[in-house]
Design an enzyme around this catalytic site. Structure first.
Site, PDB file in Angstrom:
ATOM      1  N   GLU A 172      28.462  17.377  -8.879  1.00 43.49           N
ATOM      2  CA  GLU A 172      28.728  16.637  -7.650  1.00 43.49           C
ATOM      3  C   GLU A 172      28.592  17.456  -6.369  1.00 43.49           C
ATOM      4  O   GLU A 172      29.569  17.661  -5.649  1.00 43.49           O
ATOM      5  CB  GLU A 172      30.132  16.008  -7.694  1.00 43.49           C
ATOM      6  CG  GLU A 172      30.335  15.064  -8.857  1.00 43.49           C
ATOM      7  CD  GLU A 172      31.631  14.255  -8.734  1.00 43.49           C
ATOM      8  OE1 GLU A 172      32.439  14.519  -7.835  1.00 43.49           O
ATOM      9  OE2 GLU A 172      31.813  13.331  -9.548  1.00 43.49           O
ATOM     10  N   GLU A 366      30.593  11.602 -16.250  1.00 46.06           N
ATOM     11  CA  GLU A 366      32.001  11.297 -15.991  1.00 46.06           C
ATOM     12  C   GLU A 366      32.143   9.821 -15.701  1.00 46.06           C
ATOM     13  O   GLU A 366      31.319   9.252 -14.964  1.00 46.06           O
ATOM     14  CB  GLU A 366      32.557  12.021 -14.741  1.00 46.06           C
ATOM     15  CG  GLU A 366      32.808  13.492 -14.911  1.00 46.06           C
ATOM     16  CD  GLU A 366      33.373  14.131 -13.640  1.00 46.06           C
ATOM     17  OE1 GLU A 366      33.996  13.429 -12.804  1.00 46.06           O
ATOM     18  OE2 GLU A 366      33.171  15.346 -13.477  1.00 46.06           O
TER      19      GLU A 366
END
Ligand code: PNW
Length: 467
Positions: A172, A366
């Site tokens: 991320e 995720e």
């Protein structure tokens, strides 16, 4: 088996990878042990007011000492794969230079333990715990950090490359750049748009340099994990809303995906960045480095965003230059962290990436939900809400697969409750409950449910909403 009552539509493709994920700073603890240097999260969490209730990752889930028990738990749940991250400051306490053997030894033991139990290791090299000394030299605003990252990637591959097949460079970068340098709600807590855009570029450059190094060292599978925003115009018929969505999509998605997968920043994002800084930090040839081939794109998904044009609206702190754009407050069901639950948005996001960046294999690295679980009278954690969340999102994955999306696997976030960054230990994402006083682990109902999903390679009727 052939008498399985499941309809074919709730089965996943053969070879679909089932896993769970964690990150070093969120679970390991042992912050001052075996030669680990300080990271930006050690510094940040010690600054008053940064993290809920002054929580830090000093002890966390004590996974550093309990990894054997934790891997046994993973094996019991039937996980085929485990996604974990390496704490760079355990490996190079100063970010560059001398390597700390005891840090390498820990990941060596953990990796061996996984393989011994038949669990495929998926390593993330950077899940936000930057060595503090690199921050002292500019952090991700500095080109040197990208170069240092590639060196660290080589060190890790030299040690684990004989056993680890899947290497993920960054987790991320959107969060690292914008939450770290624009809104400052994550470490290092900087609030400066120009710095955020420099961080975007140096994170991507670090990825590209590391991807090349990993490839040259013989890595089988190289990837990066993004948290692309599923962003939609509030009213698709209003040109102002559509334009607002284009800008937010640019800042959240295209600014990463285009250089990674097309070798070029989008023109509108170059113009957008140029409002805050000259772009001389983007050097000739950088985009080609960032465009290093990847084998799979990791997608982290939690919640959608809806945006509209609203004159006078101040810019969102984590999206520099979004004056006049309003983000709708979550509507409908939300999780404990306030994020709207909308599985269909995941399908739309996967479909869109498949359409605009064709030929990109993807993995959900995720997905999960925070709920304030605690043990019931029977000592168990009956997290039906989390089961529903997973069920809905797995059905969304199946929808995308049925549309032709090349989705290879799914990792639940998270294996266990952990240090949820600025929220400290107050938000629980685990499928395994952690009592932070005793460090006792208790699989929640969602863990038992997930175990069954993995066993069947498909969904059960349990978890379906409204039937
Ligand atoms: C991701 N936001 O973090 C991370 O990869 C995980 O480490 C984390 O625990 C998980 O999602 C749940 O939050 C995010 O504010 C943290 O938009 C914050 C945001 C997004 C992602």
């Amino acid at each position: 088996s052939s008498d399985d009552p499941l309809a074919s539509g709730v089965r996943f493709p053969d070879g679909f990878v089932w896993g769970a994920a964690t990150a070093s700073y969120q679970i390991e603890g042992a912050a001052n042990e075996d030669g680990r240097g300080p990271s930006i999260w050690d510094t940040f969490s010690r600054e008053p007011g940064r993290v809920h209730a002054g929580h830090t990752g000093d002890v966390a889930c004590d996974h550093y000492h309990r990894y054997v028990e934790d891997v046994a738990l993973m094996a019991d749940l039937g996980l085929a794969s485990y996604r974990y991250s390496i704490a760079w400051p355990r490996i190079q306490p100063d970010g560059t230079g001398p390597v700390n053997t005891r840090g390498l030894d820990f990941y060596d033991r953990l990796t061996d333990e996984l393989i011994g139990k038949g669990i495929d290791p998926v390593v993330t090299l950077y899940h936000w715990d930057l060595p503090q000394s690199l921050q002292d030299r500019g952090g991700w605003t500095a080109r040197e950090t990208a170069e240092a990252f590639a060196e660290y990637a080589q060190i890790m591959h030299a040690r684990l490359g004989d056993r680890v097949r899947t290497w993920t460079t960054l987790n991320e970068p959107w969060c690292s750049a914008y939450l770290g340098y624009a809104s400052g709600v994550h470490a290092p807590g900087v609030r400066d748009a120009a710095s955020a855009f420099k961080a975007v570029h140096h994170l991507l450059l670090g990825h590209g340099l590391a991807a090349r190094a990993l490839r040259e060292a013989g890595a089988q599978s190289v990837s990066i994990t993004l948290n692309p925003s599923a962003v939609f115009p509030l009213d698709e018929n209003k040109p102002g809303d559509v334009d607002a969505a284009r800008i937010v999509d640019g800042l959240s998605n295209r600014i990463f995906l285009d250089p990674l997968l097309r070798g070029r920043y989008p023109d509108d994002m170059r113009e957008h960045m140029a409002r805050f800084t000259d772009l001389s930090f983007i050097r000739e040839g950088d985009e080609a480095i960032i465009n290093a081939p990847i084998d799979v794109l990791g997608i982290n998904f939690y919640t959608p965003s809806y945006v509209s044009a609203k004159p006078g609206q101040p810019a969102s702190p984590d999206a520099p230059g979004t004056e006049g754009i309003a983000f709708r407050k979550p509507v409908g069901p939300i999780t404990d962290i306030g994020w709207q639950i909308e599985p269909a948005a995941l399908t739309r996001l996967l479909d869109r990436i498949h359409r605009d960046y064709p030929g990109t294999p993807m993995m959900i690295t995720e997905n999960g939900a925070a709920y304030p679980d605690g043990p019931a009278e029977d000592g168990q954690i009956h997290d039906t809400n989390r089961i529903e969340y997973f069920d809905g999102h797995l059905r969304a994955c199946l929808d995308a697969i049925s549309h032709g999306v090349d989705l290879r696997g799914y990792f639940a976030w998270s294996l266990m409750d952990n240090f949820e960054w600025a929220e400290g230990y107050a938000k629980r994402f685990g499928i395994v409950h952690v009592d932070y006083t005793t460090q006792r682990r208790v699989p929640k109902d969602s863990a038992r449910w997930y175990q069954e999903v993995i066993r069947r390679n498909g969904l059960t009727d349990q978890g379906r909403i409204g039937e």
